[in-house]
Design a protein around this motif. Sequence first.
Motif, PDB file in Angstrom:
ATOM      1  N   LYS A  13      35.915 -27.943  32.980  1.00 30.83           N
ATOM      2  CA  LYS A  13      36.928 -26.889  32.867  1.00 30.83           C
ATOM      3  C   LYS A  13      38.243 -27.417  33.424  1.00 30.83           C
ATOM      4  O   LYS A  13      38.306 -27.892  34.559  1.00 30.83           O
ATOM      5  N   VAL A  14      39.282 -27.322  32.620  1.00 28.66           N
ATOM      6  CA  VAL A  14      40.609 -27.804  33.008  1.00 28.66           C
ATOM      7  C   VAL A  14      41.523 -26.608  33.269  1.00 28.66           C
ATOM      8  O   VAL A  14      41.627 -25.702  32.434  1.00 28.66           O
ATOM      9  N   THR A  15      42.161 -26.603  34.428  1.00 25.69           N
ATOM     10  CA  THR A  15      43.153 -25.576  34.759  1.00 25.69           C
ATOM     11  C   THR A  15      44.408 -26.252  35.303  1.00 25.69           C
ATOM     12  O   THR A  15      44.373 -27.413  35.739  1.00 25.69           O
ATOM     13  N   ALA A  16      45.510 -25.535  35.280  1.00 23.14           N
ATOM     14  CA  ALA A  16      46.788 -26.068  35.751  1.00 23.14           C
ATOM     15  C   ALA A  16      47.486 -25.024  36.614  1.00 23.14           C
ATOM     16  O   ALA A  16      47.441 -23.829  36.316  1.00 23.14           O
ATOM     17  N   ALA A  27      47.088 -31.327  23.849  1.00 25.46           N
ATOM     18  CA  ALA A  27      46.734 -29.914  23.988  1.00 25.46           C
ATOM     19  C   ALA A  27      47.759 -29.215  24.864  1.00 25.46           C
ATOM     20  O   ALA A  27      48.557 -29.859  25.555  1.00 25.46           O
ATOM     21  N   THR A  28      47.738 -27.893  24.846  1.00 25.32           N
ATOM     22  CA  THR A  28      48.625 -27.099  25.704  1.00 25.32           C
ATOM     23  C   THR A  28      47.794 -26.130  26.528  1.00 25.32           C
ATOM     24  O   THR A  28      46.725 -25.687  26.112  1.00 25.32           O
ATOM     25  N   ILE A  29      48.295 -25.837  27.711  1.00 29.37           N
ATOM     26  CA  ILE A  29      47.616 -24.920  28.618  1.00 29.37           C
ATOM     27  C   ILE A  29      48.658 -24.126  29.383  1.00 29.37           C
ATOM     28  O   ILE A  29      49.766 -24.618  29.636  1.00 29.37           O
ATOM     29  N   SER A  30      48.318 -22.895  29.740  1.00 29.55           N
ATOM     30  CA  SER A  30      49.201 -22.063  30.562  1.00 29.55           C
ATOM     31  C   SER A  30      48.784 -22.174  32.022  1.00 29.55           C
ATOM     32  O   SER A  30      47.597 -22.349  32.331  1.00 29.55           O
ATOM     33  N   SER A  82      52.018 -29.228  28.025  1.00 34.21           N
ATOM     34  CA  SER A  82      51.330 -30.178  27.147  1.00 34.21           C
ATOM     35  C   SER A  82      50.678 -31.279  27.992  1.00 34.21           C
ATOM     36  O   SER A  82      51.223 -31.711  29.007  1.00 34.21           O
ATOM     37  N   TYR A  83      49.501 -31.719  27.547  1.00 34.43           N
ATOM     38  CA  TYR A  83      48.798 -32.782  28.264  1.00 34.43           C
ATOM     39  C   TYR A  83      47.867 -33.515  27.303  1.00 34.43           C
ATOM     40  O   TYR A  83      47.574 -33.033  26.198  1.00 34.43           O
ATOM     41  N   VAL A  84      47.427 -34.688  27.728  1.00 32.89           N
ATOM     42  CA  VAL A  84      46.395 -35.425  26.997  1.00 32.89           C
ATOM     43  C   VAL A  84      45.234 -35.663  27.948  1.00 32.89           C
ATOM     44  O   VAL A  84      45.425 -35.861  29.154  1.00 32.89           O
ATOM     45  N   ILE A  85      44.017 -35.648  27.403  1.00 32.96           N
ATOM     46  CA  ILE A  85      42.820 -35.852  28.207  1.00 32.96           C
ATOM     47  C   ILE A  85      41.994 -36.961  27.580  1.00 32.96           C
ATOM     48  O   ILE A  85      41.887 -37.059  26.354  1.00 32.96           O
ATOM     49  N   VAL A  86      41.431 -37.811  28.428  1.00 34.86           N
ATOM     50  CA  VAL A  86      40.683 -38.980  27.978  1.00 34.86           C
ATOM     51  C   VAL A  86      39.351 -39.040  28.715  1.00 34.86           C
ATOM     52  O   VAL A  86      39.299 -38.858  29.932  1.00 34.86           O
ATOM     53  N   LEU A  87      38.279 -39.290  27.964  1.00 30.86           N
ATOM     54  CA  LEU A  87      36.982 -39.603  28.546  1.00 30.86           C
ATOM     55  C   LEU A  87      36.760 -41.097  28.357  1.00 30.86           C
ATOM     56  O   LEU A  87      36.873 -41.606  27.240  1.00 30.86           O
ATOM     57  N   GLU A  88      36.439 -41.798  29.447  1.00 33.60           N
ATOM     58  CA  GLU A  88      36.310 -43.251  29.352  1.00 33.60           C
ATOM     59  C   GLU A  88      35.185 -43.749  30.245  1.00 33.60           C
ATOM     60  O   GLU A  88      35.062 -43.350  31.404  1.00 33.60           O
ATOM     61  N   LYS A  89      34.367 -44.624  29.680  1.00 27.32           N
ATOM     62  CA  LYS A  89      33.274 -45.235  30.433  1.00 27.32           C
ATOM     63  C   LYS A  89      33.794 -46.437  31.210  1.00 27.32           C
ATOM     64  O   LYS A  89      34.716 -47.124  30.775  1.00 27.32           O
ATOM     65  N   SER A 133      46.575 -15.237  28.396  1.00 31.53           N
ATOM     66  CA  SER A 133      45.192 -14.788  28.516  1.00 31.53           C
ATOM     67  C   SER A 133      44.362 -15.839  29.247  1.00 31.53           C
ATOM     68  O   SER A 133      44.813 -16.962  29.493  1.00 31.53           O
ATOM     69  N   ARG A 134      43.124 -15.468  29.562  1.00 31.23           N
ATOM     70  CA  ARG A 134      42.231 -16.427  30.220  1.00 31.23           C
ATOM     71  C   ARG A 134      41.983 -17.635  29.328  1.00 31.23           C
ATOM     72  O   ARG A 134      41.892 -18.766  29.808  1.00 31.23           O
ATOM     73  N   ALA A 135      41.884 -17.412  28.028  1.00 31.95           N
ATOM     74  CA  ALA A 135      41.676 -18.508  27.082  1.00 31.95           C
ATOM     75  C   ALA A 135      42.839 -19.487  27.095  1.00 31.95           C
ATOM     76  O   ALA A 135      42.667 -20.679  26.826  1.00 31.95           O
ATOM     77  N   ASP A 136      44.040 -18.994  27.433  1.00 32.16           N
ATOM     78  CA  ASP A 136      45.212 -19.868  27.503  1.00 32.16           C
ATOM     79  C   ASP A 136      45.272 -20.627  28.827  1.00 32.16           C
ATOM     80  O   ASP A 136      45.879 -21.698  28.908  1.00 32.16           O
ATOM     81  N   LYS A 137      44.653 -20.063  29.864  1.00 28.65           N
ATOM     82  CA  LYS A 137      44.761 -20.624  31.209  1.00 28.65           C
ATOM     83  C   LYS A 137      43.662 -21.633  31.540  1.00 28.65           C
ATOM     84  O   LYS A 137      43.748 -22.318  32.566  1.00 28.65           O
ATOM     85  N   GLU A 138      42.634 -21.713  30.741  1.00 23.30           N
ATOM     86  CA  GLU A 138      41.580 -22.692  30.990  1.00 23.30           C
ATOM     87  C   GLU A 138      41.103 -23.306  29.677  1.00 23.30           C
ATOM     88  O   GLU A 138      40.980 -22.617  28.668  1.00 23.30           O
TER      89      GLU A 138
END
Length: 228
Positions: free
Chosen positions: A150-153, A70-73, A170-177, A81-86
């Motif tokens: 909520k992810v912000t950078a 994914a990408t984030i600003s 660009s980043y990758v996010i993982v959910l892991e038990k 925009s706010r949608a790009d920043k979070e």
Amino acid sequence: MALRFSQTLLLVIATLMCLCRNVTANTCIRHFSPSAAHKSPDGHTLDLITGLTPGGVAVLSAPYMLAPIATISTQQSTNASRADKEQWYRLDTLQLGAPYELRISNAAATGVDFEIELYTADDVLRLHNKPTDNTELSSETEGRLAIYAKVTASYAGYSTWSDVENWPISYVIVLEKHIAGLPVQALKLIAVLVLVVLFGLLVETPRLISKINSVVAEERPKLMSKLE
């Protein structure tokens, strides 16, 4: 023997590379365990919360899920925009009281610090000034576990490049038990290593000992004759 060992080593390396794909330099980790507070009363519909958050809500399902890149600003960006920043995620199929980690990885060259904030369904509604259902749900009460992240950078580096704070990251996010204090994927890695060790002990080691004994048996008469 050497050829067989090399083939086994290459197999192990290939397996490790497969298990550790998409690993990058910087990592932001958030550990959590769902509680009864994260159960959503019937009045909290997923569609409502999805419509409130900018850019919608992506779903990460336990016990393990690696989301697409994914990408984030950054928060310092002046043309986003706010949608790009979070970015918002719903952490799904969770078990009450079980340990989990949410992990973000990105390239070190970006000079960006990520932040992960966790919210209940009520928290998300309050953020958007929407009424909440104050029903308290116990661990025995029916209700769906729903944790929102909520992810912000934020740009935290220094660069001679101009306008770098406006570059998308660009980043990758993982959910892991976690099981027995270890991530699910780490258990797979341990299982592979155990299999390799057992293969070496049960198959290769006896072959090597047999080979050594054979060489010793062949050379012993020659040695004894020289001693006589």
